[in-house]
Enzyme design. Structure first.
Site, PDB file in Angstrom:
ATOM      1  CG  HIS A 130      -1.589   1.303   1.501  1.00  0.00           C
ATOM      2  ND1 HIS A 130      -2.890   1.557   1.128  1.00  0.00           N
ATOM      3  CD2 HIS A 130      -1.128   2.435   2.115  1.00  0.00           C
ATOM      4  CE1 HIS A 130      -3.208   2.797   1.486  1.00  0.00           C
ATOM      5  NE2 HIS A 130      -2.165   3.349   2.088  1.00  0.00           N
ATOM      6  CD  GLU A 131       2.021   3.543   3.696  1.00  0.00           C
ATOM      7  OE1 GLU A 131       2.276   4.616   3.100  1.00  0.00           O
ATOM      8  OE2 GLU A 131       1.034   3.406   4.428  1.00  0.00           O
ATOM      9  CG  HIS A 134       0.340   6.303  -0.699  1.00  0.00           C
ATOM     10  ND1 HIS A 134      -0.780   6.953  -1.164  1.00  0.00           N
ATOM     11  CD2 HIS A 134      -0.031   5.712   0.476  1.00  0.00           C
ATOM     12  CE1 HIS A 134      -1.779   6.772  -0.312  1.00  0.00           C
ATOM     13  NE2 HIS A 134      -1.356   6.026   0.684  1.00  0.00           N
ATOM     14  CD  GLU A 208      -4.630   6.625   2.497  1.00  0.00           C
ATOM     15  OE1 GLU A 208      -4.393   5.431   2.766  1.00  0.00           O
ATOM     16  OE2 GLU A 208      -3.735   7.492   2.421  1.00  0.00           O
TER      17      GLU A 208
END
Length: 285
Positions: A130-131, A134, A208
């Site tokens: 997930h990070e 980004h 997100e």
């Protein structure tokens, strides 16, 4: 589109700082506000990641110190065609994580000590994916700049509050005699942070969802990320993390707990149930 959003953010916050400067000191105040904004923009571009990491006392770690995270990040960056970011650990038991930096070549991923203890290997992989989502989606520059400039706006608003209270408002003596100084002080202390929060709100929630989708696609295991989010949502409430409102949007789960109502209006994160539903088709694992 990412570049346009970042440019809009910088221009919007520059104009807001100029307006605050004008209210405090007329034309000279506007000039000072412009100078402050330009300095803040440049500082935010080059140093916003370092500010966020230092604010939470993040410590850099080597492969030898944290092989579990390093191996996962190396595998994920190879899949996504990204350079290896720097890895940091935040010395807090509250489980959370964030990514920061101005581009993939200058990215950092930070995890808390609590998240390393809470999640199993598959769940940790989901969070790190997930990070890195980004990073791949180039969210980190806008998010990092928003954190720095929102803090700058809040600081200027507080300066305006005290200046107006003690006669520093740009309206002069007549304005103060009418009670305008106190009203201006109230407006500046409320409106400026709300404006910063609204900008954060606009850039954070959709990102997100996108990072969740990118992370799940990279690992091929949306259930692992959904399990991680469910755990993080529960445990972050048991062990709340003290964080600045100006950079709460950086984290994978909101470190500040709202009580609903107006607080939820300015939440920088979408509802956890909706995030999980988008990953696996239902509200919980």
């Amino acid at each position: 589109m990412r570049v346009l959003r970042t440019t809009f953010l910088l221009v919007a916050l520059t104009l807001l700082l100029m307006l605050l400067g004008q209210r405090l000191g007329g034309r000279n105040g506007m000039t000072i506000g412009l100078g402050f904004a330009l300095t803040s923009n440049a500082f935010a571009y080059f140093f916003s990641d370092k500010i966020a990491l230092r604010m939470y006392n993040a410590q850099p770690v080597t492969r030898e110190q944290l092989p579990r995270a390093y191996e996962v990040v190396e595998r994920l960056t190879a899949k996504q065609g990204l350079p290896m970011p720097k890895i940091y650990v935040l010395p807090t038991e509250s489980p959370n994580a964030f990514a920061t930096g101005r581009n993939p070549q200058h990215a950092s991923v930070a995890v808390t000590r609590g998240i390393l203890q809470l999640l199993d290997d598959e769940e940790l992989e989901g969070v790190l994916a997930h990070e890195l989502g980004h990073v791949k989606n180039r969210d980190i520059l806008t998010s990092s700049i928003a954190a720095t400039l929102a803090g700058a706006i809040t600081m200027v608003a507080r300066m305006g509050y005290w200046a107006a209270l003690f006669g520093g408002g740009g309206g002069g003596g007549r304005d103060r005699e009418r009670g305008g100084g106190g009203l201006s002080a109230l407006l500046m202390i409320i409106v400026a942070p709300i404006a910063a929060s609204l900008i954060q709100l606009a850039i954070s929630r959709s990102r997100e969802y996108e990072a969740d989708a990118t992370g799940a696609a990279t690992t091929g295991n949306p259930y692992a990320l959904a399990r991680a989010l469910q755990k993080l949502d529960a445990y972050s409430k048991r062990i709340p993390m003290e964080a600045s409102p100006s950079n709460a949007h950086l984290f994978i789960v909101a470190p500040l707990l709202g009580s609903g109502g107006i607080a939820s209006l300015f939440s920088t994160h979408p509802p956890m149930k909706e995030r999980i539903r988008r990953l696996i088709g239902r509200d919980f694992v």
